[in-house]
Design a protein around this motif. Structure first.
Motif, PDB file in Angstrom:
ATOM      1  N   ILE A   1      37.058 -40.923 -17.655  1.00 45.27           N
ATOM      2  CA  ILE A   1      37.536 -39.546 -17.595  1.00 45.27           C
ATOM      3  C   ILE A   1      38.855 -39.465 -18.370  1.00 45.27           C
ATOM      4  O   ILE A   1      39.786 -40.244 -18.118  1.00 45.27           O
ATOM      5  CB  ILE A   1      37.735 -39.079 -16.147  1.00 45.27           C
ATOM      6  CG1 ILE A   1      36.414 -39.182 -15.369  1.00 45.27           C
ATOM      7  CG2 ILE A   1      38.254 -37.642 -16.118  1.00 45.27           C
ATOM      8  CD1 ILE A   1      35.304 -38.337 -15.955  1.00 45.27           C
ATOM      9  N   LEU A   2      38.949 -38.512 -19.313  1.00 40.33           N
ATOM     10  CA  LEU A   2      40.160 -38.342 -20.109  1.00 40.33           C
ATOM     11  C   LEU A   2      40.997 -37.232 -19.489  1.00 40.33           C
ATOM     12  O   LEU A   2      40.524 -36.111 -19.295  1.00 40.33           O
ATOM     13  CB  LEU A   2      39.804 -37.980 -21.565  1.00 40.33           C
ATOM     14  CG  LEU A   2      40.974 -37.927 -22.555  1.00 40.33           C
ATOM     15  CD1 LEU A   2      41.587 -39.300 -22.743  1.00 40.33           C
ATOM     16  CD2 LEU A   2      40.504 -37.369 -23.903  1.00 40.33           C
ATOM     17  N   ARG A   3      42.245 -37.559 -19.187  1.00 38.61           N
ATOM     18  CA  ARG A   3      43.138 -36.611 -18.517  1.00 38.61           C
ATOM     19  C   ARG A   3      44.326 -36.299 -19.435  1.00 38.61           C
ATOM     20  O   ARG A   3      44.995 -37.201 -19.946  1.00 38.61           O
ATOM     21  CB  ARG A   3      43.648 -37.197 -17.204  1.00 38.61           C
ATOM     22  CG  ARG A   3      44.543 -36.248 -16.411  1.00 38.61           C
ATOM     23  CD  ARG A   3      44.896 -36.884 -15.058  1.00 38.61           C
ATOM     24  NE  ARG A   3      45.666 -35.969 -14.242  1.00 38.61           N
ATOM     25  CZ  ARG A   3      46.998 -35.848 -14.272  1.00 38.61           C
ATOM     26  NH1 ARG A   3      47.689 -36.619 -15.116  1.00 38.61           N
ATOM     27  NH2 ARG A   3      47.617 -34.983 -13.502  1.00 38.61           N
TER      28      ARG A   3
ATOM     29  N   TYR B   1      59.241 -30.830 -22.998  1.00 38.39           N
ATOM     30  CA  TYR B   1      57.983 -31.291 -22.431  1.00 38.39           C
ATOM     31  C   TYR B   1      57.369 -32.345 -23.341  1.00 38.39           C
ATOM     32  O   TYR B   1      57.693 -32.443 -24.528  1.00 38.39           O
ATOM     33  CB  TYR B   1      56.997 -30.129 -22.249  1.00 38.39           C
ATOM     34  CG  TYR B   1      57.339 -29.213 -21.105  1.00 38.39           C
ATOM     35  CD1 TYR B   1      56.769 -29.402 -19.849  1.00 38.39           C
ATOM     36  CD2 TYR B   1      58.235 -28.167 -21.289  1.00 38.39           C
ATOM     37  CE1 TYR B   1      57.081 -28.560 -18.800  1.00 38.39           C
ATOM     38  CE2 TYR B   1      58.563 -27.323 -20.238  1.00 38.39           C
ATOM     39  CZ  TYR B   1      57.983 -27.521 -18.996  1.00 38.39           C
ATOM     40  OH  TYR B   1      58.295 -26.695 -17.961  1.00 38.39           O
ATOM     41  N   GLU B   2      56.451 -33.134 -22.723  1.00 38.41           N
ATOM     42  CA  GLU B   2      55.671 -34.115 -23.475  1.00 38.41           C
ATOM     43  C   GLU B   2      54.236 -34.065 -22.976  1.00 38.41           C
ATOM     44  O   GLU B   2      53.955 -33.504 -21.912  1.00 38.41           O
ATOM     45  CB  GLU B   2      56.253 -35.516 -23.308  1.00 38.41           C
ATOM     46  CG  GLU B   2      56.220 -36.014 -21.866  1.00 38.41           C
ATOM     47  CD  GLU B   2      56.878 -37.373 -21.686  1.00 38.41           C
ATOM     48  OE1 GLU B   2      57.491 -37.857 -22.665  1.00 38.41           O
ATOM     49  OE2 GLU B   2      56.801 -37.932 -20.578  1.00 38.41           O
ATOM     50  N   LEU B   3      53.320 -34.644 -23.753  1.00 39.91           N
ATOM     51  CA  LEU B   3      51.906 -34.643 -23.395  1.00 39.91           C
ATOM     52  C   LEU B   3      51.506 -36.046 -22.982  1.00 39.91           C
ATOM     53  O   LEU B   3      51.611 -36.998 -23.775  1.00 39.91           O
ATOM     54  CB  LEU B   3      51.041 -34.170 -24.566  1.00 39.91           C
ATOM     55  CG  LEU B   3      49.532 -34.176 -24.320  1.00 39.91           C
ATOM     56  CD1 LEU B   3      49.165 -33.177 -23.232  1.00 39.91           C
ATOM     57  CD2 LEU B   3      48.777 -33.847 -25.611  1.00 39.91           C
ATOM     58  N   LEU B   4      51.055 -36.198 -21.729  1.00 37.72           N
ATOM     59  CA  LEU B   4      50.570 -37.470 -21.209  1.00 37.72           C
ATOM     60  C   LEU B   4      49.056 -37.502 -21.303  1.00 37.72           C
ATOM     61  O   LEU B   4      48.376 -36.594 -20.798  1.00 37.72           O
ATOM     62  CB  LEU B   4      51.004 -37.646 -19.754  1.00 37.72           C
ATOM     63  CG  LEU B   4      50.411 -38.863 -19.026  1.00 37.72           C
ATOM     64  CD1 LEU B   4      50.892 -40.175 -19.672  1.00 37.72           C
ATOM     65  CD2 LEU B   4      50.753 -38.837 -17.540  1.00 37.72           C
ATOM     66  N   VAL B   5      48.509 -38.523 -21.938  1.00 42.91           N
ATOM     67  CA  VAL B   5      47.064 -38.702 -22.084  1.00 42.91           C
ATOM     68  C   VAL B   5      46.708 -40.038 -21.460  1.00 42.91           C
ATOM     69  O   VAL B   5      47.271 -41.089 -21.845  1.00 42.91           O
ATOM     70  CB  VAL B   5      46.636 -38.667 -23.561  1.00 42.91           C
ATOM     71  CG1 VAL B   5      45.127 -38.861 -23.678  1.00 42.91           C
ATOM     72  CG2 VAL B   5      47.043 -37.335 -24.203  1.00 42.91           C
ATOM     73  N   GLU B   6      45.785 -40.015 -20.502  1.00 44.91           N
ATOM     74  CA  GLU B   6      45.352 -41.255 -19.857  1.00 44.91           C
ATOM     75  C   GLU B   6      43.850 -41.208 -19.638  1.00 44.91           C
ATOM     76  O   GLU B   6      43.270 -40.134 -19.460  1.00 44.91           O
ATOM     77  CB  GLU B   6      46.094 -41.451 -18.539  1.00 44.91           C
ATOM     78  CG  GLU B   6      46.013 -40.283 -17.583  1.00 44.91           C
ATOM     79  CD  GLU B   6      46.872 -40.485 -16.351  1.00 44.91           C
ATOM     80  OE1 GLU B   6      47.381 -41.604 -16.177  1.00 44.91           O
ATOM     81  OE2 GLU B   6      47.040 -39.529 -15.572  1.00 44.91           O
ATOM     82  N   ARG B   7      43.262 -42.385 -19.659  1.00 45.75           N
ATOM     83  CA  ARG B   7      41.821 -42.520 -19.481  1.00 45.75           C
ATOM     84  C   ARG B   7      41.581 -43.258 -18.173  1.00 45.75           C
ATOM     85  O   ARG B   7      42.038 -44.397 -17.987  1.00 45.75           O
ATOM     86  CB  ARG B   7      41.203 -43.249 -20.659  1.00 45.75           C
ATOM     87  CG  ARG B   7      39.692 -43.098 -20.737  1.00 45.75           C
ATOM     88  CD  ARG B   7      39.157 -43.782 -21.998  1.00 45.75           C
ATOM     89  NE  ARG B   7      39.624 -43.141 -23.225  1.00 45.75           N
ATOM     90  CZ  ARG B   7      39.042 -42.087 -23.768  1.00 45.75           C
ATOM     91  NH1 ARG B   7      37.976 -41.537 -23.183  1.00 45.75           N
ATOM     92  NH2 ARG B   7      39.516 -41.565 -24.872  1.00 45.75           N
ATOM     93  N   LEU B   8      40.833 -42.623 -17.241  1.00 44.30           N
ATOM     94  CA  LEU B   8      40.573 -43.166 -15.909  1.00 44.30           C
ATOM     95  C   LEU B   8      39.070 -43.269 -15.702  1.00 44.30           C
ATOM     96  O   LEU B   8      38.394 -42.251 -15.517  1.00 44.30           O
ATOM     97  CB  LEU B   8      41.196 -42.271 -14.832  1.00 44.30           C
ATOM     98  CG  LEU B   8      42.707 -42.015 -14.940  1.00 44.30           C
ATOM     99  CD1 LEU B   8      43.140 -40.968 -13.933  1.00 44.30           C
ATOM    100  CD2 LEU B   8      43.474 -43.318 -14.716  1.00 44.30           C
TER     101      LEU B   8
ATOM    102  N   GLU C   1      43.068 -45.750 -25.014  1.00 44.00           N
ATOM    103  CA  GLU C   1      42.229 -46.545 -24.111  1.00 44.00           C
ATOM    104  C   GLU C   1      42.766 -46.564 -22.686  1.00 44.00           C
ATOM    105  O   GLU C   1      41.994 -46.682 -21.733  1.00 44.00           O
ATOM    106  CB  GLU C   1      42.126 -47.987 -24.635  1.00 44.00           C
ATOM    107  CG  GLU C   1      41.435 -48.098 -25.997  1.00 44.00           C
ATOM    108  CD  GLU C   1      41.341 -49.540 -26.453  1.00 44.00           C
ATOM    109  OE1 GLU C   1      41.899 -50.412 -25.745  1.00 44.00           O
ATOM    110  OE2 GLU C   1      40.716 -49.785 -27.505  1.00 44.00           O
ATOM    111  N   ASP C   2      44.075 -46.475 -22.522  1.00 43.44           N
ATOM    112  CA  ASP C   2      44.651 -46.526 -21.182  1.00 43.44           C
ATOM    113  C   ASP C   2      45.559 -45.327 -20.946  1.00 43.44           C
ATOM    114  O   ASP C   2      45.244 -44.432 -20.181  1.00 43.44           O
ATOM    115  CB  ASP C   2      45.439 -47.830 -21.011  1.00 43.44           C
ATOM    116  CG  ASP C   2      45.939 -47.996 -19.584  1.00 43.44           C
ATOM    117  OD1 ASP C   2      45.451 -47.274 -18.698  1.00 43.44           O
ATOM    118  OD2 ASP C   2      46.836 -48.825 -19.357  1.00 43.44           O
TER     119      ASP C   2
END
Length: 527
Positions: A130-132, A120-127, A106-107
């Protein structure tokens, strides 16, 4: 009253102005944030790391590194059936844990790499809907990521070389992390998975048995892969190498080797069953002269215990045991026993050993030695007691028959169906002054009649006799008078006998009871 109304209207106007000013300031701020997001989306292709932007399940933009990541993956053939988000999630799922939870973000959320050394890591954010998704580096103690562009280019070139090398390898190679999941595999592994399951590898699916994970590093394990719905298998030798946090597996196809071993085992079983039914005893010694194979007939013929033979005795111990059991001729000199055995082994190795053993029990064995490949040696033991007894009895009967024939006054000669002289007596040799047994050459009816013709006066009897011996039609007994060169009259009687043979009997007319008669068919009362 008028002043009060004026003040109320003035306050209302001021309140509306303040509200309008606040609304204008808020709109300007939202416009600035939207412009910032637009500028951020526009800058995505310039990002050094893979970045993806989604509107629900649709990919609306990605960085150059992100597009390169998708183009280099081997799921192109299946993308037509998947949404954009599902494709990216499958591609990144090979590298990061738990991407099936992306829809629940959600955030902001961070997903760790499967390999602890990934960096490395995977950053997932919702703006704002829009899902990034961004693959970003993480700081590791003792690691300096500040590399020059030339160094980064060299690393990328090396990575591409290693990646293409591993994918072009003809042998399946894969990596399993400490969680038991396949975190990486090469093209040969993917092709093998597709041949056996009909699909490309999926997260969590295993091609080889999970029991390989518990094997120590450096082990080589033979593993098989079954094909669903079929009885055939793929056989591989798998080498295991353990590293910090994961294990590498290298598989080599050994199907041809396994099939050859199965064929050899079946062939040996067939030979074993065949040997078990032989009446000839078989003993095969390997290159070290130890008993490697024997059949049940050997136990029956030699009376050696099965446990002794199963203990794989050497060749000298085997023959020593035969001597002790009185199953071979008693040696005259025990001091030279070993020398005799050495000569026996040498003769068998050349394939020239063949002897007949007359045992104290009265049995007669024929023993022969034959060389085998790779220095092995085989001995065959055959009981020929019955055959020798029959031969001896037959020879004795022949000698008795010959003696009887030699005591008959009439000269007798027997010709076989092929016209060869097979039997004659002493009176025949005295009459015609020949000895057929003195020559190794066969004496035919033509040779015999030539001798008779030289010692008798001209007569058509010899030609008729030759035709009669070689004839195959109906035959009956006949006789004729023959005059010798010295004037002696001889009665020649010809009898057809069994199997196309012919008996010719010569009798002097001086001893004939019937006296001279006209040649022709013999009368019954004249015999």
């Amino acid at each position: 009253m008028v002043l009060t109304d004026v003040l109320e209207w003035a306050g209302l106007a001021a309140l509306c102005g303040a509200a309008a000013l606040a609304a204008s300031i808020w709109l300007q701020a939202e416009t600035a944030r939207a412009g910032s997001r637009s500028r951020q989306v526009a800058r995505l292709p310039e990002q050094p790391e893979p970045v993806f932007l989604f509107d629900e399940d649709m990919l609306i933009d990605s960085s150059a590194a992100g597009r390169a990541l998708l183009d280099g993956d081997d799921t192109d053939g299946r993308r037509a059936d998947l949404s954009d988000l599902a494709v990216v999630r499958e591609v990144l799922g090979k590298r990061f844990y738990g991407l099936e939870e992306i829809d629940a973000v959600e955030d902001e959320a961070v997903f760790a790499a499967r390999d602890t050394l990934d960096g490395y890591e995977l950053l997932v954010e919702r703006l704002d809907g829009i899902l990034r998704l961004e693959v970003r580096g993480i700081d590791q103690p003792g690691k300096n990521d500040a590399r020059a562009p030339a160094a980064l280019h060299a690393l990328e070139a090396e990575y591409e070389t290693l990646r293409s090398t591993m994918n072009l390898a003809p042998y399946p190679i894969w990596r399993v992390d400490d969680g038991g999941e396949v975190s990486w595999f090469n093209g040969a592994y993917s092709d093998l998975f597709h041949r056996t399951h009909g699909t490309r590898p999926q997260p969590g699916q295993r091609l080889f048995q999970s029991g390989l994970d518990s094997k120590p590093s450096g082990s080589r394990i033979r593993a098989s892969i079954s094909i669903p719905g079929q009885d055939s298998f793929y056989w591989y030798d798998v080498w295991i190498a353990r590293h910090d946090g994961y294990r590498m597996f290298y598989a080599v196809d050994v199907g041809a080797v396994v099939n050859a071993e199965i064929a050899q085992r079946n062939f040996v079983q067939t030979l074993t069953k065949t040997f078990a039914q032989l009446s000839i005893g078989l003993a095969i010694f390997d290159r070290n002269r130890q008993l490697a194979l024997f059949n049940p007939a050997l136990i029956d013929l030699t009376s050696l215990p099965a446990d002794f033979l199963s203990a794989r005795p050497n060749l000298l111990s085997f023959f020593d045991r035969l001597r002790d059991a009185r199953m071979m001729p008693e040696p005259k000199n025990y001091a030279s026993w070993r020398e005799q055995m050495a000569d026996l082994v040498a003769a068998a190795a050349d394939g020239s050993y063949r002897e007949t053993w007359s045992l104290p029990s009265g049995s007669i064995y024929q023993v022969s030695g034959r060389p085998h490949p790779d220095g092995a040696m085989a001995f065959l033991f055959e009981d020929i007691t019955a055959e020798v007894s029959l031969t001896r009895r037959f020879r004795s009967e022949l000698e008795v028959s010959q003696t009887i024939f030699d005591h008959i006054d009439d000269a007798i000669a027997v010709f076989g169906a092929n016209g060869v002289l097979t039997l004659s007596n002493a009176a025949y040799r005295d009459l015609w002054h020949v000895d057929p047994d003195a020559s190794f050459a066969e004496v035919t009816v033509f040779d015999a009649t030539r001798d008779w013709q030289t010692q008798s006066r001209p007569t058509p009897v010899w030609g008729d006799l030759r035709d009669f011996v070689s004839g195959t039609g109906e035959r009956s007994t006949w006789w004729a008078n023959v005059a010798m060169n010295d004037g002696t009259e001889v009665i020649c009687t010809v009898h057809p006998i069994q199997d196309g043979a012919t008996l010719v009997c010569f009798r002097s007319s001086a001893v004939s009871k019937t006296g001279p008669v006209t040649p022709g068919l013999i009368q019954a009362d004249a015999l």
